[in-house]
Design a protein around this motif. Sequence first.
Motif, PDB file in Angstrom:
ATOM      1  N   LEU A 145      -2.202  -0.082  -4.729  1.00  0.00           N
ATOM      2  CA  LEU A 145      -2.094  -0.888  -4.015  1.00  0.00           C
ATOM      3  C   LEU A 145      -1.847  -2.193  -4.287  1.00  0.00           C
ATOM      4  O   LEU A 145      -2.882  -2.296  -5.686  1.00  0.00           O
ATOM      5  CB  LEU A 145      -4.293  -1.195  -3.538  1.00  0.00           C
ATOM      6  CG  LEU A 145      -4.577  -0.191  -2.522  1.00  0.00           C
ATOM      7  CD1 LEU A 145      -5.969  -0.578  -2.759  1.00  0.00           C
ATOM      8  CD2 LEU A 145      -3.837   0.137  -1.017  1.00  0.00           C
ATOM      9  N   ARG A 146      -0.978  -2.787  -4.186  1.00  0.00           N
ATOM     10  CA  ARG A 146      -0.207  -4.155  -5.285  1.00  0.00           C
ATOM     11  C   ARG A 146      -0.492  -5.674  -4.111  1.00  0.00           C
ATOM     12  O   ARG A 146      -0.131  -5.247  -3.085  1.00  0.00           O
ATOM     13  CB  ARG A 146       0.633  -3.841  -5.927  1.00  0.00           C
ATOM     14  CG  ARG A 146       0.570  -2.970  -6.528  1.00  0.00           C
ATOM     15  CD  ARG A 146       2.468  -2.247  -6.876  1.00  0.00           C
ATOM     16  NE  ARG A 146       2.288  -1.878  -7.471  1.00  0.00           N
ATOM     17  CZ  ARG A 146       3.855   0.063  -8.187  1.00  0.00           C
ATOM     18  NH1 ARG A 146       4.421  -0.688  -7.924  1.00  0.00           N
ATOM     19  NH2 ARG A 146       3.413   0.469  -9.200  1.00  0.00           N
ATOM     20  N   VAL A 147      -1.782  -7.037  -4.917  1.00  0.00           N
ATOM     21  CA  VAL A 147      -0.818  -7.789  -4.480  1.00  0.00           C
ATOM     22  C   VAL A 147      -0.066  -8.210  -3.839  1.00  0.00           C
ATOM     23  O   VAL A 147       1.573  -8.402  -4.869  1.00  0.00           O
ATOM     24  CB  VAL A 147      -1.371  -8.450  -5.300  1.00  0.00           C
ATOM     25  CG1 VAL A 147      -1.268  -9.813  -4.379  1.00  0.00           C
ATOM     26  CG2 VAL A 147      -2.881  -8.083  -5.690  1.00  0.00           C
ATOM     27  N   ALA A 148       0.508  -8.776  -2.640  1.00  0.00           N
ATOM     28  CA  ALA A 148       2.051  -8.963  -2.125  1.00  0.00           C
ATOM     29  C   ALA A 148       1.913 -10.564  -2.542  1.00  0.00           C
ATOM     30  O   ALA A 148       3.044 -10.940  -1.719  1.00  0.00           O
ATOM     31  CB  ALA A 148       2.364  -7.976  -1.252  1.00  0.00           C
ATOM     32  N   HIS A 149       1.352 -11.412  -1.238  1.00  0.00           N
ATOM     33  CA  HIS A 149       0.680 -12.582  -1.263  1.00  0.00           C
ATOM     34  C   HIS A 149      -0.613 -12.746  -0.807  1.00  0.00           C
ATOM     35  O   HIS A 149      -1.236 -12.201  -0.418  1.00  0.00           O
ATOM     36  CB  HIS A 149       1.530 -11.992  -0.080  1.00  0.00           C
ATOM     37  CG  HIS A 149       0.915 -13.700   1.174  1.00  0.00           C
ATOM     38  ND1 HIS A 149       2.090 -14.742   0.382  1.00  0.00           N
ATOM     39  CD2 HIS A 149       0.602 -13.718   2.080  1.00  0.00           C
ATOM     40  CE1 HIS A 149       1.251 -15.503   1.197  1.00  0.00           C
ATOM     41  NE2 HIS A 149       0.581 -15.113   2.091  1.00  0.00           N
ATOM     42  N   HIS A 150      -0.489 -13.588  -1.790  1.00  0.00           N
ATOM     43  CA  HIS A 150      -1.970 -14.826  -2.197  1.00  0.00           C
ATOM     44  C   HIS A 150      -2.457 -15.483  -0.916  1.00  0.00           C
ATOM     45  O   HIS A 150      -1.535 -16.326   0.217  1.00  0.00           O
ATOM     46  CB  HIS A 150      -2.494 -15.556  -3.291  1.00  0.00           C
ATOM     47  CG  HIS A 150      -2.788 -14.539  -4.323  1.00  0.00           C
ATOM     48  ND1 HIS A 150      -3.742 -14.077  -4.968  1.00  0.00           N
ATOM     49  CD2 HIS A 150      -1.603 -14.229  -5.201  1.00  0.00           C
ATOM     50  CE1 HIS A 150      -3.606 -13.305  -6.055  1.00  0.00           C
ATOM     51  NE2 HIS A 150      -2.237 -13.277  -5.791  1.00  0.00           N
ATOM     52  N   SER A 151      -3.300 -15.619  -0.007  1.00  0.00           N
ATOM     53  CA  SER A 151      -3.704 -16.977   0.985  1.00  0.00           C
ATOM     54  C   SER A 151      -4.498 -18.052   0.264  1.00  0.00           C
ATOM     55  O   SER A 151      -4.683 -17.931  -0.050  1.00  0.00           O
ATOM     56  CB  SER A 151      -4.864 -16.107   2.021  1.00  0.00           C
ATOM     57  OG  SER A 151      -5.792 -17.344   2.383  1.00  0.00           O
ATOM     58  N   ARG A 187       3.923   0.420   1.657  1.00  0.00           N
ATOM     59  CA  ARG A 187       4.197  -0.917   3.264  1.00  0.00           C
ATOM     60  C   ARG A 187       3.654  -1.980   2.919  1.00  0.00           C
ATOM     61  O   ARG A 187       2.230  -1.455   2.270  1.00  0.00           O
ATOM     62  CB  ARG A 187       3.170   0.977   4.009  1.00  0.00           C
ATOM     63  CG  ARG A 187       4.231   1.699   4.265  1.00  0.00           C
ATOM     64  CD  ARG A 187       3.621   2.594   5.490  1.00  0.00           C
ATOM     65  NE  ARG A 187       4.081   4.148   5.977  1.00  0.00           N
ATOM     66  CZ  ARG A 187       5.375   3.718   6.260  1.00  0.00           C
ATOM     67  NH1 ARG A 187       6.284   3.004   7.163  1.00  0.00           N
ATOM     68  NH2 ARG A 187       5.432   5.320   6.536  1.00  0.00           N
ATOM     69  N   TRP A 188       3.726  -2.593   3.748  1.00  0.00           N
ATOM     70  CA  TRP A 188       3.539  -4.084   3.888  1.00  0.00           C
ATOM     71  C   TRP A 188       1.988  -3.949   4.780  1.00  0.00           C
ATOM     72  O   TRP A 188       1.911  -3.405   5.690  1.00  0.00           O
ATOM     73  CB  TRP A 188       4.769  -4.732   4.116  1.00  0.00           C
ATOM     74  CG  TRP A 188       3.741  -6.676   4.154  1.00  0.00           C
ATOM     75  CD1 TRP A 188       2.830  -6.910   5.441  1.00  0.00           C
ATOM     76  CD2 TRP A 188       4.318  -7.335   3.955  1.00  0.00           C
ATOM     77  NE1 TRP A 188       2.668  -8.081   4.667  1.00  0.00           N
ATOM     78  CE2 TRP A 188       3.177  -8.467   3.884  1.00  0.00           C
ATOM     79  CE3 TRP A 188       4.645  -7.285   1.913  1.00  0.00           C
ATOM     80  CZ2 TRP A 188       3.590 -10.145   3.428  1.00  0.00           C
ATOM     81  CZ3 TRP A 188       4.864  -8.519   1.722  1.00  0.00           C
ATOM     82  CH2 TRP A 188       3.790 -10.097   2.121  1.00  0.00           C
ATOM     83  N   ALA A 189       0.762  -4.827   4.051  1.00  0.00           N
ATOM     84  CA  ALA A 189      -0.624  -4.820   5.176  1.00  0.00           C
ATOM     85  C   ALA A 189      -1.237  -5.943   4.711  1.00  0.00           C
ATOM     86  O   ALA A 189      -0.961  -6.985   3.457  1.00  0.00           O
ATOM     87  CB  ALA A 189      -0.675  -3.273   4.150  1.00  0.00           C
ATOM     88  N   SER A 190      -0.978  -6.640   5.930  1.00  0.00           N
ATOM     89  CA  SER A 190      -1.931  -7.745   5.931  1.00  0.00           C
ATOM     90  C   SER A 190      -3.490  -7.666   6.388  1.00  0.00           C
ATOM     91  O   SER A 190      -3.680  -6.819   6.809  1.00  0.00           O
ATOM     92  CB  SER A 190      -1.554  -8.654   7.427  1.00  0.00           C
ATOM     93  OG  SER A 190      -1.977  -9.924   7.989  1.00  0.00           O
ATOM     94  N   VAL A 234       0.981  -0.718   0.008  1.00  0.00           N
ATOM     95  CA  VAL A 234       0.276  -0.108  -0.037  1.00  0.00           C
ATOM     96  C   VAL A 234       0.486   1.257  -0.483  1.00  0.00           C
ATOM     97  O   VAL A 234       1.825   1.492   0.700  1.00  0.00           O
ATOM     98  CB  VAL A 234      -0.780  -0.237   1.827  1.00  0.00           C
ATOM     99  CG1 VAL A 234      -2.066   1.013   1.566  1.00  0.00           C
ATOM    100  CG2 VAL A 234      -1.807  -1.652   1.074  1.00  0.00           C
ATOM    101  N   ARG A 235       0.343   1.649  -1.303  1.00  0.00           N
ATOM    102  CA  ARG A 235       0.976   3.679  -0.533  1.00  0.00           C
ATOM    103  C   ARG A 235       0.935   4.473   0.144  1.00  0.00           C
ATOM    104  O   ARG A 235      -0.456   4.791  -0.222  1.00  0.00           O
ATOM    105  CB  ARG A 235       1.092   3.577  -2.505  1.00  0.00           C
ATOM    106  CG  ARG A 235       1.990   5.557  -2.156  1.00  0.00           C
ATOM    107  CD  ARG A 235       3.047   5.268  -3.407  1.00  0.00           C
ATOM    108  NE  ARG A 235       3.616   6.499  -2.698  1.00  0.00           N
ATOM    109  CZ  ARG A 235       4.913   6.236  -3.119  1.00  0.00           C
ATOM    110  NH1 ARG A 235       5.912   5.368  -3.014  1.00  0.00           N
ATOM    111  NH2 ARG A 235       5.613   7.393  -3.574  1.00  0.00           N
ATOM    112  N   HIS A 236       1.579   4.805   1.483  1.00  0.00           N
ATOM    113  CA  HIS A 236       0.989   5.435   2.230  1.00  0.00           C
ATOM    114  C   HIS A 236       1.696   7.069   2.622  1.00  0.00           C
ATOM    115  O   HIS A 236       3.011   6.160   3.412  1.00  0.00           O
ATOM    116  CB  HIS A 236       0.743   4.566   3.633  1.00  0.00           C
ATOM    117  CG  HIS A 236      -0.677   5.436   4.534  1.00  0.00           C
ATOM    118  ND1 HIS A 236      -1.733   5.726   4.120  1.00  0.00           N
ATOM    119  CD2 HIS A 236       0.231   5.773   5.877  1.00  0.00           C
ATOM    120  CE1 HIS A 236      -1.526   6.291   5.717  1.00  0.00           C
ATOM    121  NE2 HIS A 236      -1.252   6.022   5.677  1.00  0.00           N
ATOM    122  N   LYS A 237       1.602   8.226   3.058  1.00  0.00           N
ATOM    123  CA  LYS A 237       2.574   9.100   2.714  1.00  0.00           C
ATOM    124  C   LYS A 237       3.591   8.795   2.083  1.00  0.00           C
ATOM    125  O   LYS A 237       4.737   9.203   2.374  1.00  0.00           O
ATOM    126  CB  LYS A 237       2.494   9.070   4.020  1.00  0.00           C
ATOM    127  CG  LYS A 237       1.691   9.428   5.132  1.00  0.00           C
ATOM    128  CD  LYS A 237       2.135   9.298   6.710  1.00  0.00           C
ATOM    129  CE  LYS A 237       0.692   9.646   7.877  1.00  0.00           C
ATOM    130  NZ  LYS A 237       0.648  10.038   8.855  1.00  0.00           N
TER     131      LYS A 237
END
Length: 114
Positions: free
Chosen positions: A84-90, A43-46, A36-39
Motif C-alpha cells: 500500500l503506497r500513498v498516491a495522493h494526499h487530500s 491499482r489506484w484506489a480512492s 494498492v497491489r491487488h492480484k
Amino acid sequence: MTAPEDAVEARPWRQGDGPKPKVWTWPLTDPPALWVRHKGTWRWASVSARQDWPDCRTAYQALIDTDGTASKSHRTFWWPHEVLRVAHHSTAVPATEVGRGGDLPRPPRLVKLA
C-alpha cells in the motif's frame, strides 16, 4: 527477487470485537488515494475512510477496480503494508462527525415557485 504479495484485506468489525473502530472520512470531492497491489497488479484506489481500531491497528477503506473492468468496489486494507503506497494526499481535514467528511452530498433544495 520475488514479486510482492497482495494487500491484506481487513474483515468488517463485528459485535464480539469489542469497541467499534473510530472512523474518519474525507469529502467526496477531495479524497486521498493509494496505490494498492491487488492480484499481482498495482491499482489506484480512492480512499473513502480510515478506521482506527482500539487495538492500535489501522485500516483504510478504498474504492478500487479489482478486476481491470473499471467496475469499482469498496475494499478495506490493513495499514501499514509494503503493498500500500500513498498516491495522493487530500487537502481536506478528515472528520468523524456525521454529515461531514465522506458523506454523500445533500440533495438540492426544492424551491416552491409562486
